[in-house]
Design an enzyme around this catalytic site. Structure first.
Site, PDB file in Angstrom:
ATOM      1  N   ASN A   9      94.663  55.665  48.704  1.00 20.68           N
ATOM      2  CA  ASN A   9      95.042  55.802  50.253  1.00 20.68           C
ATOM      3  C   ASN A   9      96.834  55.067  50.134  1.00 20.68           C
ATOM      4  OD1 ASN A   9      95.532  54.692  52.881  1.00 20.68           O
ATOM      5  ND2 ASN A   9      94.843  52.991  52.889  1.00 20.68           N
ATOM      6  N   LYS A  11      98.231  56.145  52.937  1.00 19.25           N
ATOM      7  CA  LYS A  11      98.623  55.537  54.321  1.00 19.25           C
ATOM      8  C   LYS A  11      99.585  56.829  55.350  1.00 19.25           C
ATOM      9  CE  LYS A  11      97.902  51.458  52.821  1.00 19.25           C
ATOM     10  NZ  LYS A  11      98.344  49.545  52.900  1.00 19.25           N
ATOM     11  N   HIS A  94      90.425  49.359  57.800  1.00 19.51           N
ATOM     12  CA  HIS A  94      91.074  48.799  57.197  1.00 19.51           C
ATOM     13  C   HIS A  94      92.344  48.227  57.514  1.00 19.51           C
ATOM     14  CE1 HIS A  94      94.840  48.881  55.041  1.00 19.51           C
ATOM     15  NE2 HIS A  94      94.507  49.076  53.734  1.00 19.51           N
ATOM     16  N   GLU A  96      94.890  47.658  58.411  1.00 22.88           N
ATOM     17  CA  GLU A  96      96.095  48.200  59.068  1.00 22.88           C
ATOM     18  C   GLU A  96      95.360  48.529  60.408  1.00 22.88           C
ATOM     19  OE1 GLU A  96      97.808  50.414  55.959  1.00 22.88           O
ATOM     20  OE2 GLU A  96      97.939  47.993  54.817  1.00 22.88           O
ATOM     21  N   GLU A 166      89.031  44.027  50.427  1.00 25.92           N
ATOM     22  CA  GLU A 166      90.360  44.147  50.941  1.00 25.92           C
ATOM     23  C   GLU A 166      91.051  42.780  51.311  1.00 25.92           C
ATOM     24  OE1 GLU A 166      92.135  48.551  50.080  1.00 25.92           O
ATOM     25  OE2 GLU A 166      91.948  47.969  51.582  1.00 25.92           O
ATOM     26  N   GLY A 172      99.539  44.760  49.530  1.00 26.18           N
ATOM     27  CA  GLY A 172     101.152  45.506  49.567  1.00 26.18           C
ATOM     28  C   GLY A 172     101.702  43.888  49.464  1.00 26.18           C
ATOM     29  N   SER A 212      96.855  45.380  46.105  1.00 25.70           N
ATOM     30  CA  SER A 212      98.383  44.821  45.085  1.00 25.70           C
ATOM     31  C   SER A 212      97.204  45.257  43.492  1.00 25.70           C
ATOM     32  CB  SER A 212      98.732  43.713  45.080  1.00 25.70           C
ATOM     33  OG  SER A 212      99.645  43.595  46.396  1.00 25.70           O
TER      34      SER A 212
HETATM   35  P1  13P Z   1      98.039  47.976  47.990  1.00 27.55           P
HETATM   36  O1  13P Z   1      97.492  49.219  46.875  1.00 27.55           O
HETATM   37  O2  13P Z   1     100.112  48.583  48.573  1.00 27.55           O
HETATM   38  O3  13P Z   1      98.122  46.485  48.088  1.00 27.55           O
HETATM   39  O4  13P Z   1      97.368  48.830  49.283  1.00 27.55           O
HETATM   40  C1  13P Z   1      96.244  48.033  49.726  1.00 27.55           C
HETATM   41  C2  13P Z   1      95.027  49.279  50.613  1.00 27.55           C
HETATM   42  O5  13P Z   1      95.130  48.704  51.599  1.00 27.55           O
HETATM   43  C3  13P Z   1      94.368  50.474  50.093  1.00 27.55           C
HETATM   44  O6  13P Z   1      93.952  50.536  50.859  1.00 27.55           O
END
Ligand code: 13P
Length: 249
Positions: A9, A11, A94, A96, A166, A172, A212
């Protein structure tokens, strides 16, 4: 046998040039695992990414879409638009999107319906916040997210659904769920599905872990029986790291 899937992803990262460069680098990596590989660039780079990966076993998927077929939704992208450029799969829900754009379970249920009506594959994301885990409510939160968005579907719909657990506190942050925490939650998710749809359905759905995942922890997480892959954020932006994770299977 469930599919192993590793999805990157991206983003809101990478313009056109960076997208093409990263894809060139991804194509140079050696794949030694059986995992399906997906990348999710931003909307503006879906078409160039799709073109660059033609004839290559990397699926380009969208990070989001609207639930309406078309109409007055300024700034939005529909399932039909994605399909018109060859995109077959979409990430929905997601954390976010939920946190910054107020996506609710109800809106997500509508998006899932639209994607499935268009014969698209959905990578449905969900997961608890740190406060939920600290208070011991992580399972009930995840159960509610799954039920609200998915439990109106027929069992047959699940052939086009991939789940992505997740935990928000691991996204992150560099803090990963332990392999045991991931396995416990994935087993709980599978049981939740099994209670409603039976074990044939629940055993056929791939459940990805996200939060992560890095080259140095992927192998241990992926070794767990109910972890069928990963949804990778930061580490998917570097070709060698991403393929180290793909090859952790
Ligand atoms: P990270 O791997 O940067 O923690 O992000 C995970 C994520 O949100 C994948 O959709």
């Amino acid at each position: 046998m469930r599919k192993h899937i590793v999805a990157g992803n991206w983003k809101m990262n990478n313009g056109l040039i960076q997208t093409k460069t990263l894809i060139t680098e991804l194509k140079q990596q050696k794949k030694t695992s059986d995992a399906e590989v997906m990348i999710a660039p931003a909307f503006t780079n879906l078409w160039p990414a799709f073109e660059e990966t033609r004839q290559f076993p990397i699926e380009v998927v969208a990070q989001n879409m609207h639930f309406a077929e078309d109409g007055a939704y300024t700034g939005e992208i529909s399932a039909g638009m994605l399909k018109s450029i060859g995109i077959q799969s979409v990430i929905l829900g997601h954390s976010e999107r939920r946190a910054y754009f107020n996506e609710t379970d109800e809106a997500l249920a509508k998006k899932i319906n639209t994607a499935l009506e268009h014969d698209m594959r959905v990578i449905f994301c969900f997961g608890e916040e740190l406060s939920d885990r600290k208070s011991g409510h992580h399972e009930s939160v995840v159960e509610r997210q799954i039920k609200n968005a998915l439990f109106h579907l027929e069992a047959s719909a699940f052939k086009n659904i991939v789940l992505a657990y997740e935990p928000v506190w691991a996204i992150g942050t560099g803090e990963t769920a332990t392999p045991e925490q991931a396995q416990d939650m994935h087993a709980f998710i599978r049981k939740t599905l099994s209670d409603k749809y039976g074990s044939d359905t629940s055993n056929s759905v791939s459940i990805l872990y996200g939060g992560s995942v890095k080259p140095n922890n992927a192998k241990e997480i992926f070794s767990k029986p109910d972890v069928d892959g990963g949804l990778i954020g930061g580490a998917s932006l570097k070709a060698s790291d991403f393929f180290a994770i793909v090859n952790a299977f």
